[in-house]
Design a protein around this motif. Structure first.
Motif, PDB file in Angstrom:
ATOM      1  N   SER A  59       0.814  -1.225   0.000  1.00 20.19           N
ATOM      2  CA  SER A  59       0.000   0.000   0.000  1.00 20.19           C
ATOM      3  C   SER A  59       0.845   1.271   0.000  1.00 20.19           C
ATOM      4  N   LEU A  60       2.166   1.135   0.013  1.00 18.47           N
ATOM      5  CA  LEU A  60       3.024   2.321   0.052  1.00 18.47           C
ATOM      6  C   LEU A  60       2.740   3.256  -1.121  1.00 18.47           C
ATOM      7  N   GLY A  61       2.686   2.709  -2.331  1.00 12.97           N
ATOM      8  CA  GLY A  61       2.459   3.535  -3.517  1.00 12.97           C
ATOM      9  C   GLY A  61       1.176   4.345  -3.453  1.00 12.97           C
ATOM     10  N   PRO A  62       0.024   3.685  -3.281  1.00 14.17           N
ATOM     11  CA  PRO A  62      -1.227   4.457  -3.230  1.00 14.17           C
ATOM     12  C   PRO A  62      -1.327   5.403  -2.033  1.00 14.17           C
ATOM     13  N   VAL A 110       6.705   4.989  -8.356  1.00 18.48           N
ATOM     14  CA  VAL A 110       6.788   4.879  -6.892  1.00 18.48           C
ATOM     15  C   VAL A 110       6.200   3.534  -6.492  1.00 18.48           C
ATOM     16  N   ASP A 111       6.943   2.776  -5.690  1.00 17.19           N
ATOM     17  CA  ASP A 111       6.461   1.444  -5.329  1.00 17.19           C
ATOM     18  C   ASP A 111       7.143   0.965  -4.055  1.00 17.19           C
ATOM     19  N   ALA A 112       6.535  -0.014  -3.429  1.00 12.71           N
ATOM     20  CA  ALA A 112       7.164  -0.710  -2.303  1.00 12.71           C
ATOM     21  C   ALA A 112       8.065  -1.811  -2.838  1.00 12.71           C
ATOM     22  N   CYS A 113       9.045  -2.195  -2.046  1.00 16.69           N
ATOM     23  CA  CYS A 113       9.862  -3.346  -2.416  1.00 16.69           C
ATOM     24  C   CYS A 113      10.355  -4.045  -1.154  1.00 16.69           C
ATOM     25  N   LEU A 114      10.926  -5.212  -1.352  1.00 14.37           N
ATOM     26  CA  LEU A 114      11.498  -5.982  -0.256  1.00 14.37           C
ATOM     27  C   LEU A 114      13.016  -5.956  -0.372  1.00 14.37           C
ATOM     28  N   GLY A 115      13.702  -6.139   0.740  1.00 14.31           N
ATOM     29  CA  GLY A 115      15.161  -6.087   0.705  1.00 14.31           C
ATOM     30  C   GLY A 115      15.772  -6.781   1.906  1.00 14.31           C
ATOM     31  N   ARG A 116      17.013  -6.444   2.186  1.00 13.12           N
ATOM     32  CA  ARG A 116      17.700  -7.029   3.339  1.00 13.12           C
ATOM     33  C   ARG A 116      17.133  -6.471   4.638  1.00 13.12           C
ATOM     34  N   ALA A 175       5.580   6.469   3.749  1.00 14.71           N
ATOM     35  CA  ALA A 175       4.772   7.194   2.766  1.00 14.71           C
ATOM     36  C   ALA A 175       4.776   8.691   3.051  1.00 14.71           C
ATOM     37  N   ARG A 176       4.689   9.050   4.323  1.00 14.14           N
ATOM     38  CA  ARG A 176       4.695  10.475   4.687  1.00 14.14           C
ATOM     39  C   ARG A 176       6.032  11.125   4.325  1.00 14.14           C
ATOM     40  N   THR A 177       7.123  10.415   4.572  1.00 12.58           N
ATOM     41  CA  THR A 177       8.445  10.963   4.238  1.00 12.58           C
ATOM     42  C   THR A 177       8.587  11.158   2.733  1.00 12.58           C
ATOM     43  N   ILE A 178       8.175  10.148   1.964  1.00 12.78           N
ATOM     44  CA  ILE A 178       8.273  10.245   0.504  1.00 12.78           C
ATOM     45  C   ILE A 178       7.381  11.370  -0.014  1.00 12.78           C
ATOM     46  N   ALA A 179       6.153  11.437   0.486  1.00 11.01           N
ATOM     47  CA  ALA A 179       5.223  12.472   0.029  1.00 11.01           C
ATOM     48  C   ALA A 179       5.740  13.866   0.369  1.00 11.01           C
ATOM     49  N   GLU A 180       6.294  14.025   1.570  1.00  7.93           N
ATOM     50  CA  GLU A 180       6.843  15.329   1.954  1.00  7.93           C
ATOM     51  C   GLU A 180       7.986  15.725   1.023  1.00  7.93           C
ATOM     52  N   ALA A 181       8.829  14.752   0.689  1.00  8.93           N
ATOM     53  CA  ALA A 181       9.948  15.024  -0.226  1.00  8.93           C
ATOM     54  C   ALA A 181       9.438  15.442  -1.601  1.00  8.93           C
ATOM     55  N   ILE A 182       8.398  14.792  -2.077  1.00  6.55           N
ATOM     56  CA  ILE A 182       7.840  15.118  -3.392  1.00  6.55           C
ATOM     57  C   ILE A 182       7.218  16.515  -3.382  1.00  6.55           C
TER      58      ILE A 182
END
Length: 206
Positions: A59-62, A110-116, A175-182
């Protein structure tokens, strides 16, 4: 023809910041705005936020799309929100719709992903297209000239289950951090565009 350059040149390493770091949104906005075109009236800037609220991690993207849309940032067009999500089922259709509405758009995926494990909570800004679905073995169209991804959980085992059991609290904070940056990048692009237009007018008058 420089075959060596074409074969071996690598893209720059992605910019990465942890969402909880002080000044994370500001740092991300500086990097993002430097990669965006100045003249957004002649080359529309389009954010395509991919994911679904049926899965917490995805749900990160939406969430980002919804938060940006609420701000109504003038230079940007936003697709993919909680009300109208863009996901695996409708991605191709939505890309065609966007292509029909905007001439030569500059697209940011913009999307969510998985990682380490140690990277969970990190936000990445990378050159090149987003490859949605790659983390869960889906073949979907590539999206964008550049892309933003948030690492919401650990990869490597039962990815669908992991995404569905990701904490909403983490996803919302990212999501809030990304949106604020945008949003901050949008203000920067507007100022840059205004200065460029003013310089152009001055040159015409000389």
């Amino acid at each position: 023809m420089n075959l060596k350059k074409g074969l071996f040149e690598r893209r720059p390493e992605p910019f990465r910041v942890l969402h909880q770091e002080e000044g994370a949104a500001q740092e991300l906005s500086v990097q993002l705005s430097s990669m965006l075109p100045t003249y957004y009236r002649t080359r529309p800037i389009v954010f395509i936020c991919i994911g679904t609220d049926r899965s917490t991690g995805d749900s990160l993207g939406p969430l980002v799309g919804t938060l940006i849309e609420e701000q109504d940032i003038k230079p940007f067009h936003v697709y993919g929100t909680l009300d109208d999500p863009i996901h695996a089922v409708n991605l191709e259709e939505k890309l065609k719709e966007i292509a029909s509405k905007h001439i030569n758009p500059f697209i940011i995926g913009v999307d969510a992903c998985l990682g380490r494990l140690k990277s969970v909570g990190a936000i990445q800004l990378s050159e090149g297209p987003l490859r949605p679905g790659a983390g869960v073995n889906k073949e979907l169209p590539e999206v964008g000239e550049i892309h933003l991804t948030g690492i919401v959980n650990v990869s490597g085992f039962m990815e669908f289950f992991v995404l569905q059991n990701t904490r909403l609290n983490l996803v919302m904070k990212m999501a809030r951090t990304i949106a604020e940056a945008i949003v901050l990048a949008g203000h920067s692009v507007e100022r840059r565009n205004a200065v460029s237009i003013e310089k152009w007018r001055e040159e015409l008058q000389q």
